[in-house]
Design a protein around this motif. Structure first.
Motif, mmCIF file in Angstrom:
data_model
loop_
_atom_site.group_PDB
_atom_site.id
_atom_site.type_symbol
_atom_site.label_atom_id
_atom_site.label_comp_id
_atom_site.label_asym_id
_atom_site.label_seq_id
_atom_site.Cartn_x
_atom_site.Cartn_y
_atom_site.Cartn_z
ATOM 1 N N UNK A 61 10.373 -17.279 -12.093
ATOM 2 C CA UNK A 61 10.183 -15.844 -12.218
ATOM 3 C C UNK A 61 11.383 -15.049 -11.739
ATOM 4 N N UNK A 62 12.006 -15.502 -10.660
ATOM 5 C CA UNK A 62 13.205 -14.827 -10.162
ATOM 6 C C UNK A 62 14.359 -14.952 -11.151
ATOM 7 N N UNK A 63 14.374 -16.029 -11.941
ATOM 8 C CA UNK A 63 15.411 -16.185 -12.955
ATOM 9 C C UNK A 63 15.224 -15.204 -14.112
ATOM 10 N N UNK A 64 14.004 -14.672 -14.239
ATOM 11 C CA UNK A 64 13.681 -13.834 -15.386
ATOM 12 C C UNK A 64 13.732 -12.349 -15.085
ATOM 13 N N UNK A 65 14.092 -11.956 -13.851
ATOM 14 C CA UNK A 65 13.976 -10.548 -13.473
ATOM 15 C C UNK A 65 15.169 -10.103 -12.636
ATOM 16 N N UNK A 66 15.363 -8.781 -12.603
ATOM 17 C CA UNK A 66 16.415 -8.177 -11.774
ATOM 18 C C UNK A 66 15.891 -7.736 -10.416
ATOM 19 N N UNK A 67 14.569 -7.655 -10.266
ATOM 20 C CA UNK A 67 13.993 -7.135 -9.031
ATOM 21 C C UNK A 67 12.691 -7.864 -8.741
ATOM 22 N N UNK A 68 12.254 -7.787 -7.475
ATOM 23 C CA UNK A 68 11.002 -8.411 -7.070
ATOM 24 C C UNK A 68 10.100 -7.367 -6.435
ATOM 25 N N UNK A 69 8.841 -7.429 -6.798
ATOM 26 C CA UNK A 69 7.804 -6.640 -6.143
ATOM 27 C C UNK A 69 6.995 -7.620 -5.298
ATOM 28 N N UNK A 70 7.185 -7.552 -3.983
ATOM 29 C CA UNK A 70 6.493 -8.466 -3.069
ATOM 30 C C UNK A 70 5.135 -7.854 -2.744
ATOM 31 N N UNK A 71 4.095 -8.528 -3.193
ATOM 32 C CA UNK A 71 2.737 -8.016 -3.039
ATOM 33 C C UNK A 71 2.102 -8.615 -1.792
ATOM 34 N N UNK A 72 1.484 -7.744 -0.964
ATOM 35 C CA UNK A 72 0.877 -8.184 0.288
ATOM 36 C C UNK A 72 -0.556 -7.685 0.377
ATOM 37 N N UNK A 73 -1.362 -8.431 1.106
ATOM 38 C CA UNK A 73 -2.759 -8.077 1.339
ATOM 39 C C UNK A 73 -2.840 -7.221 2.597
ATOM 40 N N UNK A 74 -3.448 -6.035 2.482
ATOM 41 C CA UNK A 74 -3.535 -5.117 3.622
ATOM 42 C C UNK A 74 -4.397 -5.671 4.747
ATOM 43 N N UNK A 75 -5.171 -6.732 4.482
ATOM 44 C CA UNK A 75 -5.982 -7.334 5.545
ATOM 45 C C UNK A 75 -5.281 -8.533 6.174
ATOM 46 N N UNK A 76 -4.105 -8.883 5.647
ATOM 47 C CA UNK A 76 -3.429 -10.090 6.119
ATOM 48 C C UNK A 76 -2.254 -9.799 7.021
ATOM 49 N N UNK A 77 -1.108 -9.692 6.447
ATOM 50 C CA UNK A 77 0.130 -9.538 7.200
ATOM 51 C C UNK A 77 1.219 -10.316 6.505
ATOM 52 N N UNK B 71 17.000 -7.190 -5.801
ATOM 53 C CA UNK B 71 16.458 -5.927 -5.299
ATOM 54 C C UNK B 71 14.951 -6.067 -5.098
ATOM 55 N N UNK B 72 14.422 -5.424 -4.041
ATOM 56 C CA UNK B 72 13.020 -5.657 -3.692
ATOM 57 C C UNK B 72 12.293 -4.377 -3.321
ATOM 58 N N UNK B 73 11.023 -4.333 -3.722
ATOM 59 C CA UNK B 73 10.048 -3.390 -3.208
ATOM 60 C C UNK B 73 8.888 -4.200 -2.636
ATOM 61 N N UNK B 74 8.239 -3.662 -1.595
ATOM 62 C CA UNK B 74 7.000 -4.248 -1.093
ATOM 63 C C UNK B 74 5.849 -3.315 -1.452
ATOM 64 N N UNK B 75 4.716 -3.886 -1.822
ATOM 65 C CA UNK B 75 3.521 -3.078 -2.003
ATOM 66 C C UNK B 75 2.390 -3.709 -1.195
#
Length: 702
Positions: free
Chosen positions: A103-119, A137-141
């Motif tokens: 997936x990283x080979x196929x994209x210019x950026x990453x959206x790192x998805x996190x669980x609000x109950x986890x960490x 390049x990265x965003x976290x959600x």
């Protein structure tokens, strides 16, 4: 994969209006649900599917629908007000990390998805590590902010504690768990609440003003690093305009200087508008990315290739799959030039030309034909012959090669065999085709003659088995591999072997005296010191053959007997009844009898193991190694809080170690192993192995 009847629902866009984003993160963080919600909101799909119901447009395989988790990457695109965003959804389950690498080979950026109950979970760390390695390049959600026990602010603080102050809050959640209703945009100091249909701008809640000010200062501190003038203004306490902050965020995210954090609830649709805005506003377009560094296949000299639709053709193949509808399907991404249907390309690594048939744009389980793909665009093509995952395609007059992606080594080993005789002929070709789409699995033949499947984990093994049956009609069964034990001796003896059989007419007669002694490190040796012709020379080869065959079959527990010397020094023969086979049998009898008087021992393979774990798990891992009869030889620091443990562990203790290490470290530990040497098996274990062999012989005799 199904071809849609109509042409593209997602139009092509020029490079500044393209974005490609890989969704990565821990299993259960809601990546697929988030992608599905974004596609539905923008009209890319007409029906909102659910992972729990197996109706998601991105979980296309029956195996994924049954387990309610993603098992392979999926690609889909959406059009957001003229901006085309390609989403590459990846699994979070660690057995399928190869799909994340792809997936990283196929994209210019990453959206790192996190669980609000986890960490900060193991999948988060994997995504961040891949992002750092590839300078993506990265965003976290922070997703699932509406769930019970959700703590979006605590997740933000955990991110900053783990990865530093470059993690910058972009939004603040309004409420949490059942009270989560919207967010505050820290850049523009506006607030949005969900009214059940859309996000509506509202005043910032007064009780949040202090937190908004503190969090905005964290954002300013991180973003100002991207611009010296803005940094000076920040340090001097001057006001920074929204436009200046926006520009700093775009530049900082593009150059991987910072990673903003957003909040959302994919199931309720809260935060999707803000997330889409952030993707378009802050993530880089292909035209902003630096030139790709390729190599000349003959000289290996580096060549910079700009992301130009009119430049030299450069295409990366990031995934291969066997599709039951269209056959072999190759997923690719254009990095330079314009790829057109029916083109002829060159695979420089394989030295093969490939004819590109109909290009396809991917929409989860569906696809549509397109005439061309330009830099930054992802697509697929069917029925390439030589090209595999990780290969590069270019033009024959200007061949280019890209560095191959690095995949983790598989570590879980199982023995496989066909379920029925009908599966016997199918299994080999089916495995060959399956391995084309499994870069983190391999098949090899063991020293015991078993066929071994080496994979990333138990779920990976189960899924490979199910895919083999569904796609290729080949069913397999798995079991724990046999340990390639050795037998050897510690003492010496002289022993007689006599074989005599009379059945009327010519009989059988062979008679030998053999001296048996250790031959440490030098394998099986045969010598003869016969005096006076008691055993004729023409029977010497038969004696040696009998000894070597008996050694292969073993004496103690059916494992090869090694490192001994057998010397033929006496015997007798019959002028009529003696023959080569008689002396083979006599020598074999002598060896099997004599070995039992030579202090025989069973030996097991000892593996050199390198274990990489976060420092906080060192104690638990070391204690567990003791329980696996392991010996720790040393420890070293790898960096980023990772410790490397060097140890020696019996192979018998490692077949399920991948699963156990994952459990101990929460999925954060990895290991590799190679054969180091053989050692004597402890008596209590050796006795069990010998007894099991005895029972097996008795069972087969009946």
């Amino acid at each position: 994969m199904r071809l849609t009847e109509t042409m593209a629902t997602t139009k092509s866009a020029d490079l500044p209006h393209l974005r490609s984003v890989v969704l990565a993160g821990h299993s259960g963080a809601g990546k697929t649900t988030l992608a599905e919600a974004l596609l539905f909101r923008t009209g890319a799909i007409s029906r909102l599917g659910r992972v729990e119901d197996g109706t998601s447009s991105l979980d296309t395989e029956p195996e994924a629908q049954k387990r309610h988790i993603s098992l392979s990457l999926a690609v889909a695109s959406l059009d957001d007000d003229g901006n085309v965003v390609t989403l590459v959804d990846t699994p979070g389950y660690p057995d399928f990390v190869a799909e994340v690498v792809a997936g990283f080979q196929a994209a210019d950026a990453v959206l790192v998805c996190m669980d609000a109950t986890g960490g900060v979970e193991a999948g988060t760390e994997t995504a961040v590590a891949l992002g750092r390695t590839t300078r993506t390049a990265a965003l976290f959600v922070v997703n699932k902010c509406d769930r019970e026990n959700a703590e979006p602010a605590a997740v933000l603080d955990a991110l900053r504690a783990e990865f530093g102050n470059k993690i910058a809050p972009l939004q603040l959640a309004i409420g949490k768990a059942e009270t989560f209703s919207g967010y505050v945009d820290l850049v523009h100091r506006t607030a949005y609440r969900w009214d059940g249909r859309q996000e509506v701008e509202v005043p910032i809640p007064p009780e949040m003003e202090a937190e908004v000010a503190a969090r905005r200062d964290q954002l300013l501190e991180a973003a100002s690093e991207a611009d010296d003038d803005v940094l000076s203004k920040y340090l001097e306490g001057e006001e920074i305009t929204d436009a200046e902050l926006d520009a700093c965020l775009h530049r900082g995210v593009r150059d991987s200087l910072l990673a903003p954090v957003l909040v959302a609830s994919a199931t309720k649709g809260i935060g999707l508008r803000g997330l889409l805005d952030a993707i378009v506003r802050y993530l880089p377009a292909p035209s902003e990315e630096p030139p790709v560094v390729a190599h000349d296949p003959k000289t290996n000299d580096p060549i910079e290739v700009s992301r130009d639709p009119n430049g030299p053709l450069l295409v990366r193949v990031f995934k291969t799959t066997a599709d039951p509808f269209v056959g072999r399907l190759t997923y690719l991404r254009v990095l330079s030039g314009t790829l057109r249907s029916q083109a002829h390309l060159f695979n420089a690594e394989k030295g093969e030309e490939e004819r590109i048939g109909q290009l396809l744009r991917l929409h989860g389980k569906d696809s549509e034909p397109v005439a061309e793909l330009r830099p930054g665009e992802v697509g697929a093509v069917a029925k390439l012959t030589a090209t595999a995952t990780g290969d590069t395609l270019s033009s024959k007059d200007r061949p280019l090669v890209l560095d191959r992606p690095v995949y983790p080594d598989p570590t879980l080993v199982v023995a496989i065999e066909p379920q029925t005789k009908a599966d016997l002929d199918k299994m080999g070709p089916a495995l060959t085709r399956m391995l084309e789409e499994e870069p983190c699995a391999r098949v090899e033949r063991s020293a015991t003659g078993e066929q071994l499947l080496i994979s990333m984990g138990e779920t990976h093994v189960a899924v490979i088995g199910e895919r083999l049956k569904r796609k290729f009609g080949s069913s397999i069964v798995t079991h724990t591999p046999r340990i390639p034990y050795h037998e050897t001796i510690r003492g010496r003896t002289k022993v007689e072997g006599k074989y005599k059989k009379q059945t009327g007419g010519h009989g059988m007669f062979g008679h030998v005296w053999i001296e048996i002694e250790p031959n440490p490190g030098d394998g099986v040796a045969f010598a003869e010191h016969v005096v006076g012709g008691t055993v004729p020379k023409n029977f010497f080869p038969g004696v040696e053959k009998g000894i070597r065959q008996a050694a292969v079959e073993g004496v103690l527990a059916g494992y090869p007997l090694i490192d001994f010397k057998a010397t033929l020094y006496d015997g007798s023969f019959h002028t009529v009844d003696s023959n080569d086979l008689s002396f083979q049998i006599a020598a074999s009898m002598a060896l099997k009898k004599g070995v039992m008087d030579c202090k025989p021992v069973l030996q097991e393979p000892i593996m050199a193991v390198e274990i990489r774990v976060p420092e906080r798990f060192m104690g638990d891992v070391n204690r567990d190694l003791n329980g696996h009869r392991g010996r720790v030889l040393g420890m070293d620091v790898m960096g980023d809080g990772i410790q490397v443990i060097a140890a020696q562990v019996p192979q018998a203790e490692l077949f399920s170690y991948a699963t156990e290490l994952r459990s101990i470290t929460g999925g954060r530990g990895t290991f590799s192993s190679t054969l180091d040497h053989y050692e004597d098996v402890p008596a209590h274990i050796g006795d069990k192995v010998i007894e099991a062999h005895r029972k097996e012989q008795e069972s087969s005799a009946h």
